[in-house]
Design a protein around this motif. Structure first.
Motif, short mmCIF file in Angstrom:
data_model
loop_
_atom_site.label_atom_id
_atom_site.label_comp_id
_atom_site.label_asym_id
_atom_site.label_seq_id
_atom_site.Cartn_x
_atom_site.Cartn_y
_atom_site.Cartn_z
N ALA A 142 5.80 39.26 -13.36
CA ALA A 142 5.16 38.27 -14.24
C ALA A 142 4.28 37.30 -13.45
O ALA A 142 4.41 37.16 -12.23
CB ALA A 142 6.23 37.49 -14.99
N TYR A 143 3.39 36.62 -14.18
CA TYR A 143 2.59 35.55 -13.60
C TYR A 143 3.36 34.26 -13.84
O TYR A 143 3.53 33.82 -14.99
CB TYR A 143 1.21 35.50 -14.26
CG TYR A 143 0.23 34.61 -13.52
CD1 TYR A 143 -0.54 35.12 -12.48
CD2 TYR A 143 0.08 33.27 -13.85
CE1 TYR A 143 -1.43 34.32 -11.79
CE2 TYR A 143 -0.80 32.45 -13.15
CZ TYR A 143 -1.56 32.99 -12.13
OH TYR A 143 -2.45 32.19 -11.43
N VAL A 144 3.86 33.65 -12.77
CA VAL A 144 4.76 32.50 -12.91
C VAL A 144 4.06 31.20 -12.50
O VAL A 144 3.56 31.08 -11.38
CB VAL A 144 6.05 32.70 -12.07
CG1 VAL A 144 6.95 31.46 -12.18
CG2 VAL A 144 6.79 33.95 -12.54
N VAL A 145 4.05 30.25 -13.43
CA VAL A 145 3.46 28.93 -13.19
C VAL A 145 4.57 27.88 -13.29
O VAL A 145 5.28 27.81 -14.30
CB VAL A 145 2.39 28.60 -14.26
CG1 VAL A 145 1.77 27.22 -14.02
CG2 VAL A 145 1.33 29.68 -14.31
N SER A 146 4.74 27.09 -12.25
CA SER A 146 5.71 25.99 -12.32
C SER A 146 4.96 24.66 -12.34
O SER A 146 3.74 24.62 -12.14
CB SER A 146 6.69 26.06 -11.16
OG SER A 146 6.05 25.66 -9.96
N PHE A 147 5.67 23.59 -12.59
CA PHE A 147 5.07 22.26 -12.69
C PHE A 147 5.72 21.32 -11.69
O PHE A 147 6.90 21.43 -11.39
CB PHE A 147 5.24 21.69 -14.12
CG PHE A 147 4.29 22.31 -15.09
CD1 PHE A 147 4.45 23.64 -15.49
CD2 PHE A 147 3.22 21.59 -15.58
CE1 PHE A 147 3.55 24.23 -16.36
CE2 PHE A 147 2.32 22.17 -16.46
CZ PHE A 147 2.48 23.49 -16.85
N LYS A 148 4.93 20.38 -11.21
CA LYS A 148 5.43 19.37 -10.28
C LYS A 148 4.95 18.01 -10.77
O LYS A 148 3.76 17.77 -10.86
CB LYS A 148 4.89 19.68 -8.87
CG LYS A 148 5.42 18.87 -7.75
CD LYS A 148 6.90 19.04 -7.48
CE LYS A 148 7.26 20.29 -6.68
NZ LYS A 148 8.74 20.41 -6.51
N LEU A 149 5.89 17.16 -11.12
CA LEU A 149 5.56 15.80 -11.57
C LEU A 149 6.05 14.82 -10.52
O LEU A 149 7.21 14.85 -10.13
CB LEU A 149 6.26 15.51 -12.90
CG LEU A 149 6.04 14.10 -13.47
CD1 LEU A 149 4.67 13.97 -14.12
CD2 LEU A 149 7.12 13.76 -14.51
N VAL A 198 1.22 26.24 -9.07
CA VAL A 198 1.93 25.01 -9.43
C VAL A 198 0.93 24.08 -10.11
O VAL A 198 -0.16 23.83 -9.57
CB VAL A 198 2.52 24.31 -8.19
CG1 VAL A 198 3.15 22.96 -8.58
CG2 VAL A 198 3.55 25.19 -7.50
N VAL A 199 1.26 23.61 -11.29
CA VAL A 199 0.45 22.58 -11.93
C VAL A 199 1.01 21.24 -11.47
O VAL A 199 2.14 20.88 -11.82
CB VAL A 199 0.50 22.70 -13.47
CG1 VAL A 199 -0.36 21.62 -14.12
CG2 VAL A 199 0.06 24.08 -13.93
N ALA A 200 0.22 20.53 -10.65
CA ALA A 200 0.69 19.28 -10.05
C ALA A 200 0.11 18.11 -10.82
O ALA A 200 -1.08 18.09 -11.14
CB ALA A 200 0.25 19.21 -8.59
#
Lengths: 321, 321
Positions: free
Chosen positions: B226-233, B256-258
């Motif tokens: 899969a295409y895996v996108v994680s987030f960082k806040l 990573v969406v930062a």
């Protein structure tokens, strides 16, 4: 560890940024209804948060959807009260509490006709929605319902004190129905880190402190003539009545509504200095969707009536002869 | 203190009571869309709770209204994806996110005619509501949107693993958009007291433990294609890119969406192994109510297309010649 005093709490925690706006709304509402001689109830509802970081990412929260407070506000309106609904942001609200956005969307029919497009509520949903909408519109048209919202425990206390100070002039016609699930613990402002806690530095230990008991100044100083009802939620049945009675003895207010987490929608006990009055819904009533709040509010309205009937002190404390 | 392994976490924390029902829904949804060759995105949204008591009265929560996930789900639907919307109970949901119960109530006109009572949306609200309602109805009619809800961090992990295992067969057409604010810390089940913590016994100290990093087994074992996108806040700008890049290097996922807590609705950085791509809304765009999620999703859909274009392994890893 002893909790700090309530004066200290207000000295350390600054008022929320929208405090003056909310205070103005409260002032206008209280003065208007006081002028008409209306009874005013302050309903608090929902849980308070305790921030663990200044730039709040994490917080300790208290379980409460706000069902009790939102339902009760509706019944107080039915009994002719002006209602200040002081609630946790995003918790359930009177009238809309049974209608989430999605539930309402599913009730809607779209007739797409370009510029003459219309949207109507499906006929089989009208009979559910119409009576609620009618009461909602009537309450708003009469200016009988004011919403003010809090999130953190310190926002809650600032609003609570402001409302009480404004309600003081309403004397015994003021009723306080303190259903919010207020945190017993908090992290003092100077112990809260500025930035998000980092997992790389290992798991944090959170040292909680006791929140000062605001019921003491509330009953004695802020609204000494009001009829004050507090709530006690427990998960251990053995502690329920003893803790409710201990609170009454300590704070000298009028009533504790005692309830167990697991059965709170079917059973409560109204604990007063003289009696424990149990309210239990039958299985049929629960299935029929009867709100226990309707019964609780009726009983409290009656008790509040008796309290007001006592008139201005000192007539009440005397024997009826 | 080291975190336990993910295997240990699943061994200690039992599946939630409604787990099998949700698993069946997920299975039907994934199989149906996989059969049609559709792209499927798993959007996770909202914060997870960490209960501090078994009979949960208090819990640690993560700040998240669910705005990012709810908005993004709508844009993925526009791009033709089947969307699993895995969200915190009561957090914002696609389409209804801009319409609370009260906002909708205020849009309604009641024509009280006894048994022929009708309720219609006011004409000046129709133009706001109609396009959203239309897209909502279309998504539901097409069976393109599945909602599954969690509250605690352990419920979240059980659902996440189940969804991943079902998405594995969709291969590179699966996209994971992990926008939920998942707790880094928790209190292990055997350290959680049964009853409500009592303030009489003094303020409690909460010893938090690190949550195992589920991204590792997710990328390597559960959905390897899969295409895996994680987030960082973050709240500290200096940590943002280094932490995003460290996560990419550690877990070997795609993006990573930062974003910073304070500016997350105007600015994000898409961090991939090759680049940092900044997305910023202009002040005019923010005022016009443009969702940054529309831009984020467009860019990710493009990257996901390239990933799929690589086809089934091993063709992708080779040079284009």
């Amino acid at each position: 560890m002893a909790s700090g005093s309530w004066e200290e709490f207000f000295a350390v925690h600054l008022p929320p940024t929208d405090f003056e706006d909310n205070r103005s709304l409260l002032k206008e509402f209280c003065e208007r209804h006081d002028q008409y001689g209306n009874k005013i109830v302050l309903v608090t509802s929902g849980g308070t948060t305790v921030p663990l970081e200044h730039n709040t990412v994490r917080f300790v929260d208290n379980f409460s959807a706000g069902t009790r407070g939102a339902a009760s506000a509706e019944y107080f309106l039915e009994h002719g009260y002006a209602v200040i609904f002081m609630h946790r942001q995003k918790s359930l609200e009177p009238f809309t509490r049974n209608f989430t956005g999605q539930k309402l969307f599913d009730m809607l029919d779209l007739q797409d006709r370009g510029p003459n497009t219309t949207i109507t509520v499906k006929q089989d949903s009208v009979f559910v929605l119409a009576p609620v909408l009618q009461r909602y519109q009537a309450a708003h048209a009469a200016g009988a319902l004011l919403h003010v919202a809090f999130t953190s425990v310190s926002e809650y206390f600032w609003l609570l004190r402001a409302a009480c100070e404004l309600l003081a002039r309403t004397g015994p016609r003021a009723l306080l129905y303190l259903a919010a699930a207020v945190s017993d613990f908090y992290v003092p402002k100077d112990r809260v880190p500025t930035h998000k806690m980092q997992s790389a530095s290992g798991p944090p230990v959170i040292q909680l402190h006791l929140v000062p008991k605001m019921l003491a100044p509330l009953v004695n100083l802020w609204v000494p003539e009001a009829y004050v009802v507090s709530f006690k939620l427990e998960t251990d049945e053995n502690l329920l009545i003893p803790k409710a009675r201990a609170a009454l003895e300590k704070y000298k207010h009028k009533m504790v509504v005692a309830n167990m987490l697991q059965t709170r929608h079917q059973r409560v006990i109204l604990v007063t200095p003289d009696a424990n009055q149990e309210i239990v819904l039958s299985r049929e009533e629960v299935h029929a969707g009867i709100d226990i709040e309707g019964v609780i509010v009726s009983d409290i309205v009656r008790a509040h009536g008796a309290h007001m009937g006592c008139g201005a002190p000192p007539s009440c404390a005397r024997s009826p002869r």
